[in-house]
Write an enzyme that holds these catalytic residues in place. Structure first.
Site, PDB file in Angstrom:
ATOM      1  N   ALA A   1       0.832  -1.197   0.000  1.00  0.00           N
ATOM      2  CA  ALA A   1       0.000   0.000   0.000  1.00  0.00           C
ATOM      3  C   ALA A   1       0.871   1.253   0.000  1.00  0.00           C
ATOM      4  O   ALA A   1       1.826   1.345  -0.764  1.00  0.00           O
ATOM      5  CB  ALA A   1      -0.972  -0.033   1.169  1.00  0.00           C
ATOM      6  N   CYS A   2       0.556   2.208   0.872  1.00  0.00           N
ATOM      7  CA  CYS A   2       1.246   3.509   0.837  1.00  0.00           C
ATOM      8  C   CYS A   2       2.708   3.437   1.254  1.00  0.00           C
ATOM      9  O   CYS A   2       3.454   4.397   1.059  1.00  0.00           O
ATOM     10  CB  CYS A   2       0.506   4.513   1.714  1.00  0.00           C
ATOM     11  SG  CYS A   2      -1.124   4.965   1.081  1.00  0.00           S
ATOM     12  N   SER A   3       3.135   2.330   1.819  1.00  0.00           N
ATOM     13  CA  SER A   3       4.534   2.172   2.211  1.00  0.00           C
ATOM     14  C   SER A   3       5.361   1.435   1.167  1.00  0.00           C
ATOM     15  O   SER A   3       6.526   1.111   1.409  1.00  0.00           O
ATOM     16  CB  SER A   3       4.625   1.430   3.552  1.00  0.00           C
ATOM     17  OG  SER A   3       4.049   2.182   4.593  1.00  0.00           O
TER      18      SER A   3
ATOM     19  N   SER B   1       2.079   5.445  -2.339  1.00  0.00           N
ATOM     20  CA  SER B   1       3.494   5.217  -2.051  1.00  0.00           C
ATOM     21  C   SER B   1       4.410   6.270  -2.666  1.00  0.00           C
ATOM     22  O   SER B   1       5.541   6.453  -2.209  1.00  0.00           O
ATOM     23  CB  SER B   1       3.906   3.835  -2.564  1.00  0.00           C
ATOM     24  OG  SER B   1       3.910   3.792  -3.981  1.00  0.00           O
TER      25      SER B   1
END
Length: 372
Positions: free
Chosen positions: A155-157, A333
């Protein structure tokens, strides 16, 4: 053990922009249309009417002023409210590969490196446009890169997890150079018909080139340390996937798009990220006062302001914690990498900084770097 360095970054920015005022006009027209179509159910109380959105609400809630998207027409159509991206034949580049290659070529040019000299390509993003073959392998082929490639989804990481993965391989000696590419077509998994989240995301692609830090005679950032952590949570979720038809869930279901419990995310993620950064710095013997810059995940201005204050123990100066979400919105990300790419060239040799991304999972990744 070898050492790793970041030698180049690249950003692909779509040409189409949607301002908050434009977005609100489309959403409110959609809400009026939906309310008219469901007038009887609204009158009986069976369903609630859709409220209007406002540009002031969006700015106050997020700090976002506009966003870039691959397709504006579908998003601005009150009867549609999602992008129009025509299906491409199997022998044509995919959308994610196309924008990822653009960003990767810019990163290679910034570093003065030929694609053929790259040993690894990681496509790290929140969603992949297909299950297989890997988008990373497609990017590798389109670039003419060597070695191998694969996809990664945290995901966003995803970007910081990808950087740690690439840096670990460089440290171990299995590769010399790696591209971490983050093509984020967030407009395709956002629910644009939901007032609480319709303004959050935009589209972009970023790329980060890492090389073995031996004899480098060009400007670069030493990767001093990387750290990743995860903790399971359902508070940010998208239930779409290849098992969807097996669940007899092919109808238009809300949970098949981006969903979040915003209040719980704020309450739980902020202390998690702040403590993660504090522990990472302490374990590496890096004082917060020595950090010249924080490049944080660009999800929400309030969240970044909170983390900046916790990490530095004071209100950060504007150039210590640069934000780009006012222009790009949340790009999953890619956000922290956009901030790094656009706000790092002015650092002097010896200046230290920290790249950090966080989001669904929960997940958090941090990278301590030093200008060389």
């Amino acid at each position: 053990m070898h050492k790793a360095a970041i030698t180049g970054t690249g950003v692909f920015t779509p040409s189409q922009v949607i301002t908050n005022d434009e977005l609100v006009a489309a959403f409110n027209a959609h809400a009026d249309l939906w309310n008219a179509q469901n007038a009887d159910a609204i009158a009986t109380g069976a369903v609630a009417a859709k409220p209007h959105s406002s540009a002031d609400f969006i700015l106050a809630a997020s700090g976002i002023e506009q966003r870039y998207v691959l397709d504006k027409s579908g998003l601005m159509d009150p009867a549609r409210m999602f992008p129009r991206l025509p299906q491409r034949p199997d022998d044509a580049p995919g959308y994610m590969a196309e924008i990822g290659v653009d960003a990767a070529q810019k990163a290679l040019a910034a570093a003065g490196v030929n694609a053929a000299d790259v040993d690894l390509v990681i496509c790290a993003a929140s969603n992949m446009e297909r299950a297989y073959p890997a988008i990373g392998v497609e990017i590798q082929q389109l670039l003419g890169a060597g070695g191998f490639a694969f996809d990664m989804n945290v995901a966003c990481s995803s970007a910081t997890f990808g950087i740690q993965t690439a840096a670990d391989m460089i440290r171990a000696g299995s590769i010399r150079r790696a591209l971490v590419v983050n093509p984020e077509i967030c407009s395709a998994h956002l629910e644009w018909r939901d007032r609480d989240c319709h303004f959050i995301f935009g589209d972009v692609a970023t790329a980060t080139l890492l090389e073995r830090d031996e004899g480098l005679d060009k400007p670069h950032f030493k990767v001093l340390s990387t750290r990743c952590a995860t903790q399971f949570s359902n508070n940010i979720r998208n239930n779409n996937g290849y098992l969807r038809r097996t669940h007899d869930a092919m109808d238009d279901r809300r949970d098949m798009q981006f969903m979040q419990n915003g209040r719980k995310v704020f309450k739980e993620v902020l202390p998690l990220v702040s403590q993660h950064i504090a522990d990472h710095l302490a374990d590496e013997g890096v004082s917060a006062d020595s950090l010249r810059r924080l490049w944080l995940h660009q999800a929400n201005k309030t969240m970044n302001d909170y983390i900046g204050r916790k990490v530095l123990g004071r209100v950060p100066a504007p150039d210590e914690q640069p934000n780009i979400l006012q222009d790009y919105a949340n790009t999953s990300s890619a956000g922290s990498i956009i901030a790094f790419a656009k706000h790092s060239v002015d650092l002097a040799p010896g200046d230290k900084g920290l790249i950090c991304s966080f989001g669904a999972g929960y997940s958090v990744g941090s990278v301590i770097v030093e200008r060389a």
